[in-house]
Design a protein around this motif. Structure first.
Motif, PDB file in Angstrom:
ATOM      1  N   TYR A 115      -4.930  -0.472  40.246  1.00 61.32           N
ATOM      2  CA  TYR A 115      -5.527  -1.593  40.957  1.00 61.32           C
ATOM      3  C   TYR A 115      -6.084  -1.137  42.305  1.00 61.32           C
ATOM      4  CZ  TYR A 115      -2.954  -3.848  37.288  1.00 61.32           C
ATOM      5  OH  TYR A 115      -2.475  -4.200  36.059  1.00 61.32           O
ATOM      6  N   ILE A 132     -11.815  -2.512  40.848  1.00 63.81           N
ATOM      7  CA  ILE A 132     -12.126  -3.943  40.886  1.00 63.81           C
ATOM      8  C   ILE A 132     -13.632  -4.142  41.045  1.00 63.81           C
ATOM      9  CG2 ILE A 132     -11.814  -6.061  42.233  1.00 63.81           C
ATOM     10  CD1 ILE A 132      -8.897  -4.948  42.747  1.00 63.81           C
ATOM     11  N   SER A 162     -15.229  -3.492  37.831  1.00 61.11           N
ATOM     12  CA  SER A 162     -14.998  -4.618  36.921  1.00 61.11           C
ATOM     13  C   SER A 162     -16.043  -5.707  37.144  1.00 61.11           C
ATOM     14  CB  SER A 162     -13.594  -5.207  37.137  1.00 61.11           C
ATOM     15  OG  SER A 162     -12.607  -4.268  36.820  1.00 61.11           O
ATOM     16  N   TYR A 195      -2.947 -10.619  37.079  1.00 59.96           N
ATOM     17  CA  TYR A 195      -4.108  -9.921  37.635  1.00 59.96           C
ATOM     18  C   TYR A 195      -5.336 -10.162  36.764  1.00 59.96           C
ATOM     19  CZ  TYR A 195      -7.200  -5.979  38.588  1.00 59.96           C
ATOM     20  OH  TYR A 195      -8.290  -5.195  38.854  1.00 59.96           O
ATOM     21  N   LEU A 253      -8.750 -12.062  37.728  1.00 60.04           N
ATOM     22  CA  LEU A 253     -10.024 -11.339  37.704  1.00 60.04           C
ATOM     23  C   LEU A 253     -11.018 -12.035  36.782  1.00 60.04           C
ATOM     24  CD1 LEU A 253     -11.268  -8.573  38.789  1.00 60.04           C
ATOM     25  CD2 LEU A 253     -10.766  -7.721  36.504  1.00 60.04           C
ATOM     26  N   PHE A 291     -11.484 -10.453  46.456  1.00 51.56           N
ATOM     27  CA  PHE A 291     -10.406 -10.356  45.471  1.00 51.56           C
ATOM     28  C   PHE A 291      -9.304  -9.428  45.983  1.00 51.56           C
ATOM     29  CE2 PHE A 291      -8.330  -8.931  41.602  1.00 51.56           C
ATOM     30  CZ  PHE A 291      -8.240 -10.096  40.864  1.00 51.56           C
TER      31      PHE A 291
END
Length: 178
Positions: free
Chosen positions: A81, A86, A89, A140, A144, A167
């Motif tokens: 993480y 992120i 993503s 999580y 997300l 985020f």
């Protein structure tokens, strides 16, 4: 890439696009394989060479996108993480915006979320089923996914980096590399 693989890629793409197009016109259950292959302009044998069912088309699409994502994410031994992952993503959600929104709007968001959950469990490795880490993965991924859906439905007016930063701030994830 050899010609056969390229031709098969085009067939799969035609089938996927045809299915999504037909889903705008009628419910998934009302779409026949015959109608799908006619719309895709492919042979029935080409369909069954690649898929077992209409559902398999959607599941394969999600799997293909996640396989591409695996190629660009950075796996760190003790910390998956990271801001960078992120950000990637959200960039992938943006890149595949039309597919993600189509699946979500057609009521298949749960399939997408389940595949994302499975993907993250694979990334995290084996853990006891009752492990607290398993709950953290689902929290999580749910956060997300929901954040991405709201962002995509809003037209992605904010940059992926801004959404990723927000985020990270909410989850307490540092924005810089260690």
């Amino acid at each position: 890439m050899d010609k056969r693989k390229e031709a098969n890629r085009r067939v799969k793409s035609s089938i996927t696009e045809a299915l999504l197009s037909l889903m705008y016109q009628k419910s998934f259950s009302d779409i026949s394989i015959t109608e799908l292959i006619q719309t895709a302009n492919v042979a029935r044998t080409s369909f069954y060479r690649n898929y077992e069912s209409k559902e398999d088309v959607l599941i394969t699409l999600i799997g293909d996108v996640l396989d591409q994502f695996k190629e660009v994410i950075e796996f760190e031994e003790d910390d998956y993480y990271t801001y960078q992952n992120i950000l990637r993503s959200f960039e992938f959600f943006e890149q595949y915006k039309s597919y993600v929104l189509d699946l979500y709007l057609f009521g298949y968001g749960s399939i997408l979320l389940e595949k994302l959950n499975q993907f993250h469990e694979e990334v995290a490795g084996s853990m006891p089923y009752s492990s607290i880490e398993r709950y953290q993965i689902y929290m999580y991924m749910g956060a997300l996914f929901n954040t991405a859906i709201v962002w995509l439905r809003g037209g992605t007016k904010e940059r992926a980096g801004d959404i990723a930063g927000m985020f990270c701030d909410v989850w307490g994830i540092p924005r810089n590399k260690k």
